[in-house]
Motif scaffolding. Sequence first.
Motif, PDB file in Angstrom:
ATOM      1  N   LYS A 164       0.830  -1.197   0.000  1.00  0.00           N
ATOM      2  CA  LYS A 164       0.000   0.000   0.000  1.00  0.00           C
ATOM      3  C   LYS A 164       0.866   1.250   0.000  1.00  0.00           C
ATOM      4  O   LYS A 164       1.996   1.247   0.502  1.00  0.00           O
ATOM      5  CB  LYS A 164      -0.931   0.015   1.216  1.00  0.00           C
ATOM      6  CG  LYS A 164      -0.237  -0.171   2.562  1.00  0.00           C
ATOM      7  CD  LYS A 164      -1.266  -0.354   3.679  1.00  0.00           C
ATOM      8  CE  LYS A 164      -0.618  -0.703   5.002  1.00  0.00           C
ATOM      9  NZ  LYS A 164      -1.609  -0.933   6.077  1.00  0.00           N
ATOM     10  N   PRO A 165       0.338   2.346  -0.556  1.00  0.00           N
ATOM     11  CA  PRO A 165       1.066   3.618  -0.522  1.00  0.00           C
ATOM     12  C   PRO A 165       1.064   4.188   0.886  1.00  0.00           C
ATOM     13  O   PRO A 165       0.179   3.878   1.695  1.00  0.00           O
ATOM     14  CB  PRO A 165       0.265   4.503  -1.480  1.00  0.00           C
ATOM     15  CG  PRO A 165      -1.124   3.941  -1.432  1.00  0.00           C
ATOM     16  CD  PRO A 165      -0.966   2.465  -1.237  1.00  0.00           C
ATOM     17  N   LEU A 166       2.039   5.020   1.192  1.00  0.00           N
ATOM     18  CA  LEU A 166       2.133   5.602   2.526  1.00  0.00           C
ATOM     19  C   LEU A 166       1.155   6.745   2.732  1.00  0.00           C
ATOM     20  O   LEU A 166       0.894   7.130   3.870  1.00  0.00           O
ATOM     21  CB  LEU A 166       3.562   6.095   2.794  1.00  0.00           C
ATOM     22  CG  LEU A 166       4.644   5.016   2.812  1.00  0.00           C
ATOM     23  CD1 LEU A 166       6.004   5.636   3.105  1.00  0.00           C
ATOM     24  CD2 LEU A 166       4.328   3.922   3.827  1.00  0.00           C
ATOM     25  N   ASP A 167       0.624   7.295   1.655  1.00  0.00           N
ATOM     26  CA  ASP A 167      -0.266   8.449   1.776  1.00  0.00           C
ATOM     27  C   ASP A 167      -1.705   8.128   1.399  1.00  0.00           C
ATOM     28  O   ASP A 167      -2.517   9.024   1.190  1.00  0.00           O
ATOM     29  CB  ASP A 167       0.230   9.608   0.912  1.00  0.00           C
ATOM     30  CG  ASP A 167       0.297   9.261  -0.575  1.00  0.00           C
ATOM     31  OD1 ASP A 167       0.095   8.073  -0.921  1.00  0.00           O
ATOM     32  OD2 ASP A 167       0.558  10.174  -1.380  1.00  0.00           O
ATOM     33  N   GLY A 168      -2.048   6.846   1.339  1.00  0.00           N
ATOM     34  CA  GLY A 168      -3.407   6.470   0.963  1.00  0.00           C
ATOM     35  C   GLY A 168      -4.370   6.612   2.123  1.00  0.00           C
ATOM     36  O   GLY A 168      -3.981   6.675   3.287  1.00  0.00           O
ATOM     37  N   MET A 169      -5.662   6.647   1.816  1.00  0.00           N
ATOM     38  CA  MET A 169      -6.705   6.707   2.833  1.00  0.00           C
ATOM     39  C   MET A 169      -7.932   5.971   2.313  1.00  0.00           C
ATOM     40  O   MET A 169      -8.125   5.835   1.098  1.00  0.00           O
ATOM     41  CB  MET A 169      -7.074   8.153   3.183  1.00  0.00           C
ATOM     42  CG  MET A 169      -7.603   8.970   2.022  1.00  0.00           C
ATOM     43  SD  MET A 169      -8.250  10.593   2.472  1.00  0.00           S
ATOM     44  CE  MET A 169      -9.742  10.147   3.338  1.00  0.00           C
ATOM     45  N   GLY A 170      -8.738   5.473   3.239  1.00  0.00           N
ATOM     46  CA  GLY A 170      -9.971   4.809   2.838  1.00  0.00           C
ATOM     47  C   GLY A 170      -9.778   3.532   2.059  1.00  0.00           C
ATOM     48  O   GLY A 170     -10.683   3.074   1.361  1.00  0.00           O
ATOM     49  N   GLY A 171      -8.587   2.941   2.155  1.00  0.00           N
ATOM     50  CA  GLY A 171      -8.330   1.693   1.451  1.00  0.00           C
ATOM     51  C   GLY A 171      -7.831   1.861   0.026  1.00  0.00           C
ATOM     52  O   GLY A 171      -7.614   0.861  -0.676  1.00  0.00           O
ATOM     53  N   THR A 172      -7.615   3.102  -0.417  1.00  0.00           N
ATOM     54  CA  THR A 172      -7.173   3.325  -1.788  1.00  0.00           C
ATOM     55  C   THR A 172      -5.734   2.842  -1.973  1.00  0.00           C
ATOM     56  O   THR A 172      -4.883   3.026  -1.121  1.00  0.00           O
ATOM     57  CB  THR A 172      -7.245   4.815  -2.168  1.00  0.00           C
ATOM     58  OG1 THR A 172      -6.443   5.572  -1.244  1.00  0.00           O
ATOM     59  CG2 THR A 172      -8.664   5.313  -2.118  1.00  0.00           C
ATOM     60  N   GLY A 173      -5.492   2.202  -3.107  1.00  0.00           N
ATOM     61  CA  GLY A 173      -4.144   1.788  -3.462  1.00  0.00           C
ATOM     62  C   GLY A 173      -3.647   0.551  -2.756  1.00  0.00           C
ATOM     63  O   GLY A 173      -2.451   0.238  -2.833  1.00  0.00           O
ATOM     64  N   ILE A 174      -4.525  -0.183  -2.062  1.00  0.00           N
ATOM     65  CA  ILE A 174      -4.106  -1.380  -1.336  1.00  0.00           C
ATOM     66  C   ILE A 174      -4.292  -2.604  -2.227  1.00  0.00           C
ATOM     67  O   ILE A 174      -5.352  -2.812  -2.814  1.00  0.00           O
ATOM     68  CB  ILE A 174      -4.911  -1.544  -0.041  1.00  0.00           C
ATOM     69  CG1 ILE A 174      -4.596  -0.402   0.927  1.00  0.00           C
ATOM     70  CG2 ILE A 174      -4.602  -2.891   0.618  1.00  0.00           C
ATOM     71  CD1 ILE A 174      -5.385  -0.459   2.219  1.00  0.00           C
ATOM     72  N   PHE A 175      -3.233  -3.414  -2.317  1.00  0.00           N
ATOM     73  CA  PHE A 175      -3.284  -4.636  -3.110  1.00  0.00           C
ATOM     74  C   PHE A 175      -2.849  -5.827  -2.261  1.00  0.00           C
ATOM     75  O   PHE A 175      -1.928  -5.718  -1.448  1.00  0.00           O
ATOM     76  CB  PHE A 175      -2.353  -4.547  -4.327  1.00  0.00           C
ATOM     77  CG  PHE A 175      -2.806  -3.576  -5.375  1.00  0.00           C
ATOM     78  CD1 PHE A 175      -3.572  -4.004  -6.454  1.00  0.00           C
ATOM     79  CD2 PHE A 175      -2.453  -2.237  -5.293  1.00  0.00           C
ATOM     80  CE1 PHE A 175      -3.983  -3.106  -7.420  1.00  0.00           C
ATOM     81  CE2 PHE A 175      -2.860  -1.334  -6.270  1.00  0.00           C
ATOM     82  CZ  PHE A 175      -3.634  -1.764  -7.330  1.00  0.00           C
ATOM     83  N   ARG A 176      -3.506  -6.963  -2.484  1.00  0.00           N
ATOM     84  CA  ARG A 176      -3.062  -8.221  -1.899  1.00  0.00           C
ATOM     85  C   ARG A 176      -2.322  -9.011  -2.958  1.00  0.00           C
ATOM     86  O   ARG A 176      -2.853  -9.258  -4.044  1.00  0.00           O
ATOM     87  CB  ARG A 176      -4.247  -9.028  -1.367  1.00  0.00           C
ATOM     88  CG  ARG A 176      -3.837 -10.366  -0.762  1.00  0.00           C
ATOM     89  CD  ARG A 176      -5.054 -11.167  -0.317  1.00  0.00           C
ATOM     90  NE  ARG A 176      -4.659 -12.462   0.239  1.00  0.00           N
ATOM     91  CZ  ARG A 176      -5.515 -13.396   0.635  1.00  0.00           C
ATOM     92  NH1 ARG A 176      -6.837 -13.177   0.539  1.00  0.00           N
ATOM     93  NH2 ARG A 176      -5.076 -14.542   1.119  1.00  0.00           N
ATOM     94  N   LEU A 177      -1.091  -9.412  -2.654  1.00  0.00           N
ATOM     95  CA  LEU A 177      -0.274 -10.179  -3.587  1.00  0.00           C
ATOM     96  C   LEU A 177      -0.132 -11.604  -3.061  1.00  0.00           C
ATOM     97  O   LEU A 177       0.641 -11.867  -2.137  1.00  0.00           O
ATOM     98  CB  LEU A 177       1.107  -9.542  -3.751  1.00  0.00           C
ATOM     99  CG  LEU A 177       1.142  -8.061  -4.164  1.00  0.00           C
ATOM    100  CD1 LEU A 177       2.582  -7.597  -4.309  1.00  0.00           C
ATOM    101  CD2 LEU A 177       0.367  -7.838  -5.449  1.00  0.00           C
ATOM    102  N   ARG A 178      -0.910 -12.515  -3.624  1.00  0.00           N
ATOM    103  CA  ARG A 178      -0.780 -13.920  -3.249  1.00  0.00           C
ATOM    104  C   ARG A 178       0.463 -14.520  -3.901  1.00  0.00           C
ATOM    105  O   ARG A 178       1.107 -13.900  -4.746  1.00  0.00           O
ATOM    106  CB  ARG A 178      -2.026 -14.685  -3.661  1.00  0.00           C
ATOM    107  CG  ARG A 178      -3.301 -14.272  -2.912  1.00  0.00           C
ATOM    108  CD  ARG A 178      -4.474 -15.093  -3.402  1.00  0.00           C
ATOM    109  NE  ARG A 178      -5.685 -14.881  -2.632  1.00  0.00           N
ATOM    110  CZ  ARG A 178      -6.552 -13.892  -2.844  1.00  0.00           C
ATOM    111  NH1 ARG A 178      -6.320 -13.011  -3.823  1.00  0.00           N
ATOM    112  NH2 ARG A 178      -7.634 -13.776  -2.107  1.00  0.00           N
ATOM    113  N   ALA A 179       0.771 -15.746  -3.516  1.00  0.00           N
ATOM    114  CA  ALA A 179       1.977 -16.394  -4.033  1.00  0.00           C
ATOM    115  C   ALA A 179       1.950 -16.517  -5.555  1.00  0.00           C
ATOM    116  O   ALA A 179       2.991 -16.418  -6.220  1.00  0.00           O
ATOM    117  CB  ALA A 179       2.133 -17.772  -3.390  1.00  0.00           C
TER     118      ALA A 179
END
Length: 320
Positions: A164-179
Amino acid sequence: MRILYIIDPLASLAAYKDTSVAMMRASLARGHQVAVTLQGDLYIDDSRVKTVYRDITIAADADLRGPHWWSYISNSVEAELNTFDAVIMRKDPPFDMEYAYSTHLLGFAEQQGARVFNTGAALRNHPEKLAITEFPEFTPLTLVTRDMTRLRAFHAQHQDVIVKPLDGMGGTGIFRLRADEPNVGAILETLTEQGTQTIMAQRYIPEISQGDKRILIIGGEPVPYCLARIPLAGETRGNLAAGGRGVAQALSERDWEIARSIGPKLVERGLLLIGLDVIGDYVTEINVTSPTCFVEITEQTGFDVADVFVQAVEKAVSKP
């Protein structure tokens, strides 16, 4: 008391669920005067920190879902911030350079006698995502970098990670990277803007399915209820802005342990209000700019969080 709220435009707020509105209503209910100003109305003139504000009132039976839930009871007035008994900084993120400059103005105003909550220095010195690194005993495995090789190695080691970005809010820019994520490179390149922006990677916490808990700490004391923000089916983010469902619940033993350890340390640094984000047994963020969830917790439990907050402001202002 005369309380000045530095806030986003009133017309932009969803008053029926907005924490800042709950704070202002609680202030009025306790007999205080409420004034509002915008971040852009803060200024320095002849070395004095001033603003342009208006006094408002909110009727006890106001339609908080309607467009006219508040009333102005004064014209625009200019005044120094130190003429108010308390100044509450409630401008929502992003924490951009304008916000950073505002924290400096607030700091100057404090030197001139203003009582600001949360203080300018505290807001500036506690970046919401990075601040967790001070408490490794309560945090998941975390990497902060813009180096692609390190990020790839972290993913390869832990197989299932959140970036996730350090300046995001409200869940924006969050990714889950599975194997087996085929787009690891593209996602990391996008988030780091080709290695020029620092991001955060954390080991995935499967307990997110039970909710991303918002634990509020006021004046160093935990609110006894949190709001578990439960993700939509197939979603990895519990943020309400991302469609999460908020369920209030009593703090667990681990929640109390975390909150009682972190809260007293941060209140001494000028953070009257903080919001911990806790997934499972781990703190993932420490929110200090504009923590929310007052309304949801109050409506579901009857515990009046906003009233407790205003009481904490009263207590803080009374201290010499």
